[in-house]
Design an enzyme around this catalytic site. Structure first.
Site, PDB file in Angstrom:
ATOM      1  N   ILE A 144       0.768  -1.117   0.086  1.00 10.10           N
ATOM      2  CA  ILE A 144      -0.002  -0.062   0.034  1.00 10.10           C
ATOM      3  C   ILE A 144       0.751   1.140   0.000  1.00 10.10           C
ATOM      4  CG2 ILE A 144      -1.703  -1.340   1.270  1.00 10.10           C
ATOM      5  CD1 ILE A 144      -1.206   0.625   3.478  1.00 10.10           C
ATOM      6  N   ASP A 195      -0.062   5.829  -0.851  1.00  9.26           N
ATOM      7  CA  ASP A 195      -0.622   6.870  -0.259  1.00  9.26           C
ATOM      8  C   ASP A 195      -2.086   6.815   0.076  1.00  9.26           C
ATOM      9  OD1 ASP A 195       1.505   7.427  -2.063  1.00  9.26           O
ATOM     10  OD2 ASP A 195       0.307   8.815  -3.439  1.00  9.26           O
ATOM     11  N   TRP A 203       5.172  -1.819  -5.214  1.00  9.27           N
ATOM     12  CA  TRP A 203       4.546  -1.115  -5.914  1.00  9.27           C
ATOM     13  C   TRP A 203       4.195  -1.502  -7.571  1.00  9.27           C
ATOM     14  CZ3 TRP A 203       4.708   2.294 -10.366  1.00  9.27           C
ATOM     15  CH2 TRP A 203       3.602   2.896 -10.390  1.00  9.27           C
ATOM     16  N   ARG A 218      -0.447  15.225 -11.645  1.00  8.47           N
ATOM     17  CA  ARG A 218      -1.251  14.234 -10.817  1.00  8.47           C
ATOM     18  C   ARG A 218      -1.662  14.867  -9.440  1.00  8.47           C
ATOM     19  NH1 ARG A 218       4.126  12.143 -11.465  1.00  8.47           N
ATOM     20  NH2 ARG A 218       5.331  11.900  -9.446  1.00  8.47           N
ATOM     21  N   GLU A 250       4.410  16.506  -5.502  1.00  8.41           N
ATOM     22  CA  GLU A 250       3.110  15.348  -5.513  1.00  8.41           C
ATOM     23  C   GLU A 250       2.067  15.628  -4.286  1.00  8.41           C
ATOM     24  OE1 GLU A 250       5.261  11.271  -6.961  1.00  8.41           O
ATOM     25  OE2 GLU A 250       5.706  11.627  -4.959  1.00  8.41           O
TER      26      GLU A 250
HETATM   27  N1  DQQ Z   1       2.046   7.837  -5.394  1.00  4.03           N
HETATM   28  C1  DQQ Z   1       1.121   7.941  -6.509  1.00  4.03           C
HETATM   29  C2  DQQ Z   1       1.084   9.261  -7.435  1.00  4.03           C
HETATM   30  C3  DQQ Z   1       1.618   9.986  -6.397  1.00  4.03           C
HETATM   31  C4  DQQ Z   1       2.658   9.138  -5.591  1.00  4.03           C
HETATM   32  C5  DQQ Z   1       1.242   6.518  -7.288  1.00  4.03           C
HETATM   33  C6  DQQ Z   1       3.032   9.802  -4.246  1.00  4.03           C
HETATM   34  O1  DQQ Z   1      -0.032   9.496  -7.985  1.00  4.03           O
HETATM   35  O2  DQQ Z   1       2.453  11.142  -6.846  1.00  4.03           O
HETATM   36  O3  DQQ Z   1       0.984   5.414  -6.482  1.00  4.03           O
HETATM   37  O4  DQQ Z   1       3.498   8.780  -3.421  1.00  4.03           O
END
Ligand code: DQQ
Length: 589
Positions: free
Chosen positions: A71, A73, A97, A196, A250
């Site tokens: 896991i 965010d 991831w 994003r 981010e």
């Molecule tokens: N994690 C997500 C992105 C974000 C990043 C991808 C931050 O949307 O920018 O899993 O940990």
């Protein structure tokens, strides 16, 4: 700070070779045994010991953690009709991831959780390559809407909306993505692989919705502002909400807080992709012009204020209308190698949700674990007015807990002789707390401190994680606003936390903005949860979360101590330690 030094080294070496959209998590592909994400699918060997322990002994008891897999965010956090929703980035196929979807859990108390099926997953050209982070907004008619980043067929990052399929379902299990997605695509001139993590939207007095998307222009991180009348057609504002020379931003978050002097301030938090930490500013936001002006004393970047000086990233807040509070969620990555994560079958936890508010002096945010977590407190031990002599190397054990590996400890320390504080080395002026603490770790012999707790300590005390304070005399006290004569440093030193070599064991530290001369006292609260040590100094002024994997101080072998390595005596005026029960994490199937 959530990734290992070795990993960082490889990351920068290999990022340029990566063919698709940018995200730091992709670093895990470099591990030789993880050439592709598919390689780990379904391969979790949960019965194999890790660091000599059964993996269940390493799992957390009251931090949010799904039964298996990776896991990251927290996403779309909200309170809706009596239910707290936590969505989060999740790999349904492995402990690294990849294959990212929005997993979903619901709770009535922010402590015990019901795990639901993933709510948002790739289904359409606008999110075929992943459903990345985003936020929830409740529209004036009471409908919740999620805005998230989709990685589209061309690898571009676009923003999509999703609505509940059945608004009468109290858990909002199913979400529908309208065919008109994406609602925000990167225009020419916008970096389509760095665009994003939309924020919760807010509506101005003109009825127009606004939200922020994180992006960058070369090294400049940008909180790009978008506007819409109908939540469907969005247009970029003429200028960004804010920007800073700190690399890709981010997971921005933007929200109002009540100012102690009356009125409202707005907080802007960003997560730094390059450095893997977050910082925030707060200041004046003009709803008419959309101008955000941070207070003059607040810096962007390394000198900025942080929610947490440890392993805490991609955080997001929501307004809890039931309890009139703002609640902060943040992700804590592993400190173990990706190979060990795969053997465990899981990776990543969420920090305990924290109430967040502006300090009475208006100089920083304060944080405190939500009160609900105290419902897990069990057996209780108390220590009152116990002196730990100065001179270095003195300590005592806090006995009487059944589970010191799963505990909540609140302590107040009184420094008996502040005059023994050493001068703050002028060479440290301007340096961050982490640099100072790396130079003066838990075992240093100081004037006032190091003093604090050894948690997750083994019988022979060779394994132990130190959470402590050191106090120094300022030589520039006259120049400092408020005339504070001391610098108070709070550290988490895990250098002795484990016999396992391959762990990432950085020292984490932050300064605590208190006038210790006024009372001679400083408080510490530490939530100990097997592989999590989450601490709050100065009643919530400074927070540090650290992930540790002891090999001996595990389960009922873990012990708890108070130590003092300074010259000055330190008195524990009051310490309350509680065994903590485990959160109930159930599934809805
Ligand atoms: N994690 C997500 C992105 C974000 C990043 C991808 C931050 O949307 O920018 O899993 O940990």
């Amino acid at each position: 700070m959530a990734i290992g030094r070795l990993q960082v080294f490889f990351l920068f070496g290999l990022l340029a070779l990566l063919p698709v959209a940018e995200a730091s998590h992709r670093i895990f592909r470099i591990f030789p045994d993880l050439q592709s994400l598919e390689a780990v699918q379904g391969e979790n060997v949960v019965d194999e010991p890790v660091h000599g322990k059964h993996v269940d002994e390493l799992r957390t008891g009251f931090h949010f953690q799904p039964p298996e897999h990776w896991i990251n965010d927290p996403n779309g956090v909200m309170y809706y009709k009596g239910v707290y929703h936590l969505f989060y980035q999740y790999n349904p196929k492995g402990a690294v991831w990849g294959n990212i979807v929005w997993a979903h859990a619901v709770s009535k108390d922010l402590v015990n959780w019901v795990m639901l099926d993933p709510a948002i997953y790739p289904t359409a050209p606008f999110d075929e390559n992943g459903c990345w982070s985003g936020s929830a907004t409740v529209l004036p008619d009471g409908t919740p809407v999620i805005m998230y980043t989709g990685i589209d067929v061309d690898g571009r990052q676009v923003q999509n909306v999703a609505y509940p399929k059945d608004i009468s379902d109290p858990y909002l299990r199913e979400w529908v993505k309208p065919g008109y997605n994406p609602v925000i695509a990167p225009d020419a001139g916008v970096n389509a692989t760095a665009f994003r993590d939309p924020t919760t939207a807010w509506r101005g007095p003109d009825g127009v919705w606004r939200l922020v998307v994180g992006t960058k222009d070369n090294h400049r991180g940008i909180a790009a502002l978008y506007r819409s009348r109908d939540f469907k057609r969005w247009a970029p504002a003429r200028r960004a909400l804010h920007s800073g020379d700190t690399g890709m931003w981010e997971c921005p978050d933007f929200y109002p807080v009540t100012s102690p002097g009356g009125g409202v301030k707005h907080v802007l938090k960003v997560s730094l992709d390059l450095k893997r930490y977050e910082y925030y500013t707060f200041g004046e936001y003009d709803h008419t012009t959309d101008a955000y002006v941070p207070d003059a004393t607040l810096a962007d970047g390394d000198d900025g204020l942080r929610y947490d000086y440890g392993n805490f990233y991609a955080s997001k807040t929501f307004l809890d209308t039931e309890k009139s509070r703002r609640v902060l969620w943040g992700w804590a990555n592993e400190s173990d190698s990706a190979a060990a994560d795969v053997r465990k079958g899981w990776a990543g936890v969420q920090a305990i949700p924290r109430k967040v508010w502006l300090a009475p002096d208006g100089k920083q945010l304060m944080q405190w674990p939500v009160a609900e977590i105290e419902s897990l407190r069990g057996n209780h031990v108390n220590v009152t007015d116990k002196l730990v002599r100065g001179g270095g190397g003195n300590y005592f054990e806090v006995t009487g807990l059944a589970t010191p590996a799963q505990a909540d400890v609140e302590a107040t320390f009184q420094v008996m002789d502040l005059d023994k504080a050493e001068p703050f080395d002028p060479a440290w002026r301007g340096a961050d707390a982490q640099t100072v603490c790396a130079a003066r770790g838990a075992d240093a012999k100081g004037g006032v401190g190091p003093f604090g707790l050894w948690v997750l300590a083994s019988d022979e005390l060779k394994e132990r994680t130190a959470v402590f304070f050191s106090v120094f005399k300022r030589d520039d006290a006259d120049d400092v606003a408020g005339g504070k004569k001391h610098v108070v440093l709070m550290c988490n030193d895990p250098s002795r936390s484990s016999y396992a070599e391959e762990l990432y064991k950085p020292t984490f530290a932050g300064f605590v903005d208190v006038d210790i001369a006024a009372t001679g006292k400083i408080s510490l609260r530490t939530l100990i949860d097997h592989s999590v040590v989450e601490s709050f100094g100065g009643h919530g002024k400074t927070a540090i979360l650290s992930r540790v994997y002891a090999t001996k101080a595990v389960g009922d072998k873990a012990r708890l101590f108070v130590f003092n390595n300074g010259e000055s005596d330190v008195k524990v005026t009051n310490l309350n330690a509680y065994d903590m029960g485990s959160a109930k994490i159930t599934t809805d199937r």
